[in-house]
Design a protein around this motif. Structure first.
Motif, PDB file in Angstrom:
ATOM      1  N   UNK A 233       0.832  -1.210   0.000  1.00  0.00           N
ATOM      2  CA  UNK A 233       0.000   0.000   0.000  1.00  0.00           C
ATOM      3  C   UNK A 233       0.866   1.259   0.000  1.00  0.00           C
ATOM      4  N   UNK A 234       1.948   1.253   0.789  1.00  0.00           N
ATOM      5  CA  UNK A 234       2.830   2.420   0.834  1.00  0.00           C
ATOM      6  C   UNK A 234       3.545   2.658  -0.488  1.00  0.00           C
ATOM      7  N   UNK A 235       3.687   1.621  -1.299  1.00  0.00           N
ATOM      8  CA  UNK A 235       4.406   1.768  -2.584  1.00  0.00           C
ATOM      9  C   UNK A 235       3.777   2.845  -3.453  1.00  0.00           C
ATOM     10  N   UNK A 236       2.502   3.160  -3.219  1.00  0.00           N
ATOM     11  CA  UNK A 236       1.798   4.140  -4.050  1.00  0.00           C
ATOM     12  C   UNK A 236       1.801   5.539  -3.432  1.00  0.00           C
ATOM     13  N   UNK A 239       7.092   9.482  -2.994  1.00  0.00           N
ATOM     14  CA  UNK A 239       8.364   9.294  -2.321  1.00  0.00           C
ATOM     15  C   UNK A 239       8.541   7.939  -1.671  1.00  0.00           C
ATOM     16  N   UNK A 240       7.736   6.956  -2.069  1.00  0.00           N
ATOM     17  CA  UNK A 240       7.793   5.646  -1.413  1.00  0.00           C
ATOM     18  C   UNK A 240       9.166   5.010  -1.537  1.00  0.00           C
ATOM     19  N   UNK A 241       9.742   5.006  -2.728  1.00  0.00           N
ATOM     20  CA  UNK A 241      11.026   4.335  -2.896  1.00  0.00           C
ATOM     21  C   UNK A 241      12.132   5.033  -2.125  1.00  0.00           C
ATOM     22  N   UNK A 242      12.054   6.353  -2.000  1.00  0.00           N
ATOM     23  CA  UNK A 242      13.043   7.057  -1.181  1.00  0.00           C
ATOM     24  C   UNK A 242      12.975   6.578   0.265  1.00  0.00           C
ATOM     25  N   UNK A 243      11.759   6.414   0.796  1.00  0.00           N
ATOM     26  CA  UNK A 243      11.616   5.936   2.168  1.00  0.00           C
ATOM     27  C   UNK A 243      12.065   4.483   2.290  1.00  0.00           C
ATOM     28  N   UNK A 258      12.011  -9.588   5.530  1.00  0.00           N
ATOM     29  CA  UNK A 258      11.038  -8.560   5.180  1.00  0.00           C
ATOM     30  C   UNK A 258       9.688  -9.215   4.955  1.00  0.00           C
ATOM     31  N   UNK A 259       8.637  -8.566   5.430  1.00  0.00           N
ATOM     32  CA  UNK A 259       7.271  -9.043   5.225  1.00  0.00           C
ATOM     33  C   UNK A 259       6.627  -8.190   4.153  1.00  0.00           C
ATOM     34  N   UNK A 260       6.183  -8.806   3.077  1.00  0.00           N
ATOM     35  CA  UNK A 260       5.459  -8.111   2.018  1.00  0.00           C
ATOM     36  C   UNK A 260       3.965  -8.239   2.309  1.00  0.00           C
ATOM     37  N   UNK A 261       3.277  -7.118   2.485  1.00  0.00           N
ATOM     38  CA  UNK A 261       1.859  -7.202   2.833  1.00  0.00           C
ATOM     39  C   UNK A 261       1.174  -5.850   2.649  1.00  0.00           C
ATOM     40  N   UNK A 262      -0.115  -5.835   2.906  1.00  0.00           N
ATOM     41  CA  UNK A 262      -1.016  -4.682   2.915  1.00  0.00           C
ATOM     42  C   UNK A 262      -1.393  -4.219   1.507  1.00  0.00           C
ATOM     43  N   UNK A 263      -2.673  -4.352   1.196  1.00  0.00           N
ATOM     44  CA  UNK A 263      -3.205  -4.098  -0.135  1.00  0.00           C
ATOM     45  C   UNK A 263      -3.544  -2.624  -0.331  1.00  0.00           C
ATOM     46  N   UNK A 264      -3.096  -2.006  -1.416  1.00  0.00           N
ATOM     47  CA  UNK A 264      -3.544  -0.633  -1.728  1.00  0.00           C
ATOM     48  C   UNK A 264      -5.063  -0.621  -1.923  1.00  0.00           C
TER      49      UNK A 264
END
Length: 310
Positions: A233-236, A239-243, A258-264
Motif C-alpha cells: 500500500x505504501x508503494x503508491x 516518495x515511497x522508494x526514497x523511504x 522482510x514481510x510483504x503485505x497490505x493491499x492498496x
C-alpha cells in the motif's frame, strides 16, 4: 539486505486478511504461489516464508497444502501471544510447534512473532520473555520477539475492528520493550541476554521517526536478526522508494526478514489494506520489484557498482 521474505502477515487472522472475501483462502494461496515464484525467480537464495499464521492452526496449513501454496515456500511461520490473545497457556509452546511440524515434516517451522505485553503488569512481560526464550530458543531455528517499541496510541493498531475488540485492542499498544516515551521497561534488560539468539520484529511506519533510534538500540543490544515490513500500500505514496531505500539502508547491518503485505485500497476487492487483491499477480510484481531492489541475486549484486549496492 534481505535474507528471507514473508508472504503476508497473519493471513488466517480475520484482522489481517478478510475471510469474508476469501472463505477458503484460495485467493491467498494463489497469492502465495505467484509471489513465491516471483521471489524465487529474482533470487533463489532468499528464503520464502509462508505468512506467519495467527492463530496457530494445522488445519489451515493443510488447506494451504491442498491449494498448492506450500510448494512455493521454504518455511512455515507461526505467531503466538499466549498471555495476551491466544487461548492456550505459555507452557504449551512446544505442543503448538509440534502440531505444525506434524503436518509439514518437510519444512522448518519458525516462530516469527512471539510476545508478551505489559498491559496488565510489566512483571508479567519479564516472566513471559524469559519463559518464551526457555521454551523456543534451540527448539526452532528462528525466533523473533514482538516488539522493540510500544505502538504510539495515536497511530492506531493494524486491525479492522479496533475498539470493538475491547481490551484485546488496547493490548496492541503495550507489546514493546520500550515505552512510548522512550524509557525502557524491565524486560529490556532480560531481552539483552537473549539478543544474539532471539531476533526482533519491529514494524516501521512510513517515515517512521523511530528508525534511527531503533537501529542504535538494536546494535547496543547485540541484535543480529530483524523482521520488518515493506508495505505494498505504501508503494503508491509519493516518495515511497526514497523511504524504502532509507529504511533498508539503515537496516543493512542486520539479517533482515522482510514481510510483504497490505493491499492498496484501489487494488483490493474492497478498499481496505486487509483485502485480498483483485489481481494477485500485481502483488507478486511488487514482491519481485522489492526483492530485485534489496536482494538481487549474488551474480547480479557482484556486478553492480558499489554505490548501486548501497
Amino acid at each position: 539486505m534481505i535474507e528471507a521474505a514473508m508472504i503476508w502477515n497473519e493471513p488466517n487472522n480475520k484482522s489481517h486478511w478478510n475471510p469474508a472475501l476469501d472463505p477458503d483462502w484460495a485467493i491467498y494461496a494463489d497469492t502465495v504461489i505467484r509471489a513465491g515464484k516471483a521471489i524465487g525467480a529474482i533470487n533463489p537464495d532468499v528464503t520464502r516464508v509462508l505468512g506467519g499464521m495467527s492463530p496457530i492452526d494445522p488445519h489451515w496449513v493443510e488447506r494451504m497444502r491442498r491449494h498448492g501454496a506450500l510448494d512455493h515456500v521454504d518455511v512455515v511461520a507461526v505467531h503466538g501471544f499466549p498471555l495476551d490473545w491466544n487461548l492456550w497457556p505459555i507452557h504449551a509452546w512446544p505442543e503448538q510447534i509440534a502440531a505444525i511440524e506434524a503436518v509439514v515434516p518437510d519444512k522448518p517451522v519458525w516462530a516469527t512473532e512471539v510476545g508478551v505485553g505489559s498491559f496488565g503488569a510489566e512483571e508479567i512481560q519479564v516472566f513471559g520473555l524469559n519463559r518464551t526464550a526457555e521454551l523456543l530458543l534451540g527448539r526452532v531455528p528462528n525466533v523473533y520477539w514482538y516488539s522493540l517499541f510500544d505502538l504510539p496510541q495515536e497511530w492506531g493498531a493494524e486491525t479492522r475492528h479496533r475498539e470493538a475488540e475491547g481490551s484485546s485492542y488496547y493490548r496492541h499498544f503495550y507489546m514493546g520493550l520500550i515505552r512510548e516515551d522512550g524509557t525502557p521497561k524491565p524486560a529490556l534488560e532480560d531481552y539483552a541476554r537473549h539478543a544474539d539468539r532471539m531476533g526482533l520484529m519491529q514494524w516501521f511506519h512510513f517515515h517512521d521517526p523511530r528508525l534511527d533510534d531503533a537501529v542504535r538500540i538494536m546494535k547496543e543490544l547485540g541484535v543480529r536478526k530483524l523482521r520488518t515490513g515493506l508495505s505494498w500500500a505504501d508503494r503508491f505514496r509519493p516518495g515511497a522508494l526514497d523511504w524504502f531505500d532509507r529504511q533498508m539502508e539503515a537496516l543493512a547491518d542486520f539479517d533482515v526478514m522482510v514481510t510483504y503485505c497490505f493491499t492498496p485500497e484501489h487494488l483490493g476487492v474492497e478498499a481496505h489494506h486487509t483485502s485480498c487483491a483483485r489481481d494477485p499477480q500485481a502483488f507478486a510484481d511488487f514482491c519481485a520489484e522489492m526483492t530485485e531492489r534489496y536482494a538481487p541475486a549474488r551474480a547480479l549484486r557482484a556486478a553492480m557498482p558499489r554505490a548501486a549496492r548501497a
